[in-house]
Design a protein around this motif. Sequence first.
Motif, PDB file in Angstrom:
ATOM      1  N   PRO A   3       9.965  -1.323  -3.384  1.00 57.27           N
ATOM      2  CA  PRO A   3      10.165  -1.536  -1.950  1.00 57.27           C
ATOM      3  C   PRO A   3      11.639  -1.632  -1.546  1.00 57.27           C
ATOM      4  O   PRO A   3      12.046  -1.031  -0.544  1.00 57.27           O
ATOM      5  CB  PRO A   3       9.442  -2.867  -1.704  1.00 57.27           C
ATOM      6  CG  PRO A   3       8.404  -2.934  -2.757  1.00 57.27           C
ATOM      7  CD  PRO A   3       8.982  -2.248  -3.957  1.00 57.27           C
ATOM      8  N   ILE A 125       4.502  -4.132   3.448  1.00 59.35           N
ATOM      9  CA  ILE A 125       5.013  -4.482   2.115  1.00 59.35           C
ATOM     10  C   ILE A 125       4.875  -5.988   1.887  1.00 59.35           C
ATOM     11  O   ILE A 125       4.430  -6.435   0.833  1.00 59.35           O
ATOM     12  CB  ILE A 125       6.483  -4.049   1.953  1.00 59.35           C
ATOM     13  CG1 ILE A 125       6.573  -2.522   1.911  1.00 59.35           C
ATOM     14  CG2 ILE A 125       7.090  -4.653   0.693  1.00 59.35           C
ATOM     15  CD1 ILE A 125       7.992  -1.983   1.958  1.00 59.35           C
ATOM     16  N   ASN A 130       3.487  -7.595  -4.162  1.00 56.08           N
ATOM     17  CA  ASN A 130       3.783  -6.825  -5.336  1.00 56.08           C
ATOM     18  C   ASN A 130       3.306  -7.695  -6.492  1.00 56.08           C
ATOM     19  O   ASN A 130       3.926  -8.709  -6.767  1.00 56.08           O
ATOM     20  CB  ASN A 130       5.317  -6.689  -5.325  1.00 56.08           C
ATOM     21  CG  ASN A 130       5.835  -5.744  -6.332  1.00 56.08           C
ATOM     22  OD1 ASN A 130       5.105  -4.905  -6.829  1.00 56.08           O
ATOM     23  ND2 ASN A 130       7.101  -5.882  -6.661  1.00 56.08           N
ATOM     24  N   LEU A 148       3.300  -1.645  -3.113  1.00 60.39           N
ATOM     25  CA  LEU A 148       3.162  -0.953  -1.830  1.00 60.39           C
ATOM     26  C   LEU A 148       1.698  -0.640  -1.553  1.00 60.39           C
ATOM     27  O   LEU A 148       1.370   0.352  -0.929  1.00 60.39           O
ATOM     28  CB  LEU A 148       3.945   0.362  -1.826  1.00 60.39           C
ATOM     29  CG  LEU A 148       5.439   0.281  -1.634  1.00 60.39           C
ATOM     30  CD1 LEU A 148       6.059   1.666  -1.642  1.00 60.39           C
ATOM     31  CD2 LEU A 148       5.780  -0.433  -0.343  1.00 60.39           C
TER      32      LEU A 148
END
Length: 376
Positions: A3, A125, A130, A148
Amino acid sequence: MNPAKLIQSLQALKMEGNPVTTVYLDISSSQKLRNADIVVNNMFKQKKDKTFYKNLSEEEKVSVEKDIENINKYLNNLLPEGLFSVMIVSSSQADVWKVIHLGFLVENMMVIQYQPYIRPLLQGISYERNYAIILVDQGKAKILANRLGKKEELWSVVNLLPEDANDRGFGGMEERKNERRREEAVARHYKNIVAQVEGFEKDYHFDWIILGGLRECIADFKNYLKPELKKKISAEIPIDPNLPMDKVFLLVDKEIPQCRASYEKELLDKFADEYYKNFKGVVGLQETEESLKQGQIDMLLIHDKFHTKGRICKQCQYTTIHGEKMCPNCGNPMILTVDLTDELIYLALDTGAKIEFISSEMGDFAPLCGFLRYSK
Ligand SMILES: [Zn+2]
């Protein structure tokens, strides 16, 4: 692409004062994919009625029309099925064209302004986060990741446990030897997994880790993790490491809201500490914006429901939520912006601040606040 790099690549696009068309499209079904160009044309029709578009110069209008043409060409020809959504940034006049495939759903949207509209991307995001899933048993391991919104298998291994050696003759002693050989093989296996996780962590900076596998193996394996990784473990679930990836994510899915909530709570608790104890925080639109402009903010927290219209000076980027038509800074006309948070986001990116969108209640710190680099 991770990201941070993705955002950097968008920020690096040089628009040189030209209008930019940003389109977000939900293409999660073949029907939606087929109709994507109709959606784009309808959104553009609406944009043409807006003051912002009407005030563009003829040259700028030609550029935007070319953007729409290129976007439709792309949608009609090149998109494979099976994607969730897509973000397209186009500025014909500046010779900029960028397509980003997103693993999460977005609302259809078109924004024409003088820079790419990146808030929905950043918000996605932040929301998706993550994270890694580590599945372990004595004979197998798998590392999966959600990045993502894209689900992928990063690594897997099969640990060949030593066959029991000939156990005739020596009775208990051979047995103990076999046992030890097995234990050593399992320890090597766990260390190997840890090394892999540490490598991925260095590249991807997981927000949290979910441990899965056989219960007793999870407990054993945890002892091999360094404290900073152990701290990231947000849930432990018994899952068979042999399960196919989509099934694993399905099982893990119900844990995610809890993982997200505790990740956000930790951020907000940390902010409360910094704000009340160390005076290293600012709260509210005005104070936050002021600190951003002075490059004092290290991390910006924005509630994901917070939107505000405002005006921005095209010359010096001065922003305001008040109605000033002329820039008090440089005297040039101010233009309306659909979402002032996007200006704050650019201010943040330009000064190297991180940005986090928060979906939980932010209490006293709503709708936005910032960690300061130094205390006030
Ligand atoms: Zn100005």
